[in-house]
Design an enzyme around this catalytic site. Sequence first.
Site, short mmCIF file in Angstrom:
data_model
loop_
_atom_site.label_atom_id
_atom_site.label_comp_id
_atom_site.label_asym_id
_atom_site.label_seq_id
_atom_site.Cartn_x
_atom_site.Cartn_y
_atom_site.Cartn_z
N HIS A 1 0.82 -1.20 0.00
CA HIS A 1 0.00 0.00 0.00
C HIS A 1 0.86 1.26 0.00
CE1 HIS A 1 -3.15 -2.70 2.19
NE2 HIS A 1 -3.22 -2.84 0.87
N LYS B 1 4.77 6.15 7.78
CA LYS B 1 4.23 5.19 8.75
C LYS B 1 5.28 4.78 9.77
CE LYS B 1 1.00 3.23 5.37
NZ LYS B 1 0.56 2.02 4.65
N TYR C 1 -0.08 1.10 13.70
CA TYR C 1 0.51 2.03 12.74
C TYR C 1 0.22 3.46 13.23
CZ TYR C 1 -1.28 -1.79 9.62
OH TYR C 1 -1.67 -2.97 9.05
N ASP D 1 -6.15 -6.42 -2.89
CA ASP D 1 -4.72 -6.59 -3.10
C ASP D 1 -4.43 -7.58 -4.23
OD1 ASP D 1 -4.08 -4.79 -1.12
OD2 ASP D 1 -3.79 -6.28 0.43
#
Length: 205
Positions: A62, A72, A132, A170
């Site tokens: 991603h 992140k 995250y 995905d």
Amino acid sequence: MDIRELSVPGSYEITPNLLRDDRGMFFEWYRFDKLTEATGRSVDLRQGNTSVSKRGAVRGIHFADVPRGQAKYVTALNGAVLDFVVDIRVGSPTFGQWDSVLLDTEDRRAIFLSEGLGHCFVALTDDATVSYLVTDVYSPGREHGINPLDPAIGLELPIPADELLLSAKDIEAPTLAEAAESGLLPTWEAATAFVASLSGSKENQ
């Protein structure tokens, strides 16, 4: 804590100092000043996310449009995952390459990925819980994916192929070459310029 840059520029492995006694353990898993010192840029964290995954679950690859992108800071709160950073910045000297960090409850490491990099992980245990901290809120129209099984990238997933669990999104994501051809990927120039624009902010924190 010890912070070292990975082989993909703009990504870092963070290893905390674990303090143990008869009560248990204490450690600092995030320090803005240490990260700023190591990376030379500010990190404005704006959202926190948590995922819980079955063994074999794959999340990613991603990424978000740059600017503003989405850096992140990722760690595992339970279980273990193998976390990947993928260089998807067109024009980068390491374009298409990746590095990985084992995130688990033994060493309690974290990984930091700058804006413009691709992120993916595979859960090595059931109930793998990943936290995250990210630098921008979720914006569906600006967030994209690349198929994590793209052979041109060649992620080394330590789970047999028939045991992997991927979302339909995905699985249907383009390959790296297809994403590049369509103009979907961030560029090295845009990503490095955006990160450079943050480098002076550390003096004001």
